[in-house]
Design a protein around this motif. Structure first.
Motif: not given
Length: 249
Positions: A142-143, A145-146, A152-154, A183
């Motif tokens: 997730l990090t 992706a953020k 992509s994070y969402r 996160i």
């Protein structure tokens, strides 16, 4: 005629019936049965094949470390203090239907991952969608992706809400940074009331605040987890690794 029938069954993706039909055609014992009996056997074989195929796909999609773990093989040694009635009740999957979580706590080698996976496999048998992942891996995923800042994070957060049961291993094994805690709050918010989660932790929830760091974020995360959770303490004077002669990595 048999070859044409089998070809049509395969074309319609009824491979189980096609296989059973071939067996019936080559075995005279089946030919002594009436039509209804033979049809029932064909349908049973197809149903069983499809059910087993679906189970295999669900288990594969779950990404378990040990997909052979099962409730039936859990060891109830006296020093582990496991409540067999409680475990069998939870294995029925009611907690998933009710949107509750499980917190499995105990020292290294106590068998938390095995028990969590056994619950996961049991859920797959009941056609629930399951996903296993270590918390450090999820946070890394997730990090990154953020940081990508491309949406992509969402999308990744949404992906984890599409399962029925999420297993988070190595929960709060180390202290988190403020960014990681933020996160984790987003994950908890996404899962809350929509996805049941199994948390495998070496420390009691009373000590989670310290690992989360930020008091406000910690309160928000714990509020979404603890009140809806069943807790199981896995004790043991001898670790399960030692019992089975497995060296600690």
């Amino acid at each position: 005629m048999n070859e044409q029938t089998i070809a049509k069954l395969i074309e319609m993706k009824m491979n189980g019936i096609a296989e059973a039909y071939e067996e019936q055609s080559s075995n005279r014992d089946f030919q002594r049965m009436d039509f209804d009996e033979r049809l029932a056997l064909l349908v049973d074989f197809e149903h069983s094949r499809r059910k087993n195929g679906k189970l295999h796909r669900l288990i594969q999609a779950a990404s378990f470390i040990n997909s052979n773990a099962c409730i039936e093989d859990i060891e109830y040694h006296a020093d582990r203090r496991l409540n067999k009635e409680q475990i069998l009740k939870l294995a029925s999957g009611t907690y998933i239907l009710e949107g509750h979580n499980l917190i499995l706590k105990g020292p290294t080698g106590s068998g938390k991952t095995y028990l969590a996976t056994a619950f996961g496999v049991s859920a797959c048998r009941q056609s629930f969608k399951v996903r296993y992942i270590r918390l450090p891996e999820l946070l890394d995923e997730l990090t990154l992706a953020k940081l990508a800042a491309d949406g992509s994070y969402r999308r990744l957060l949404k992906k984890y809400t599409k399962v029925d049961l999420l297993i988070l291993d190595e929960w709060l094994l180390t202290d988190l940074t403020t960014d990681e805690a933020t996160i984790l709050l987003a994950i908890s918010e996404s899962l809350h009331k929509t996805v049941s989660t199994i948390y495998c932790s070496q420390i009691d929830p009373s000590g989670w605040h310290l690992r989360l760091g930020n008091e406000t974020i910690a309160e928000a995360i714990l509020d979404r987890i603890i009140h809806d959770s069943y807790q199981i303490m896995i004790d043991g004077e001898i670790s399960m690794r030692e019992r089975h002669g497995i060296s600690a990595r």
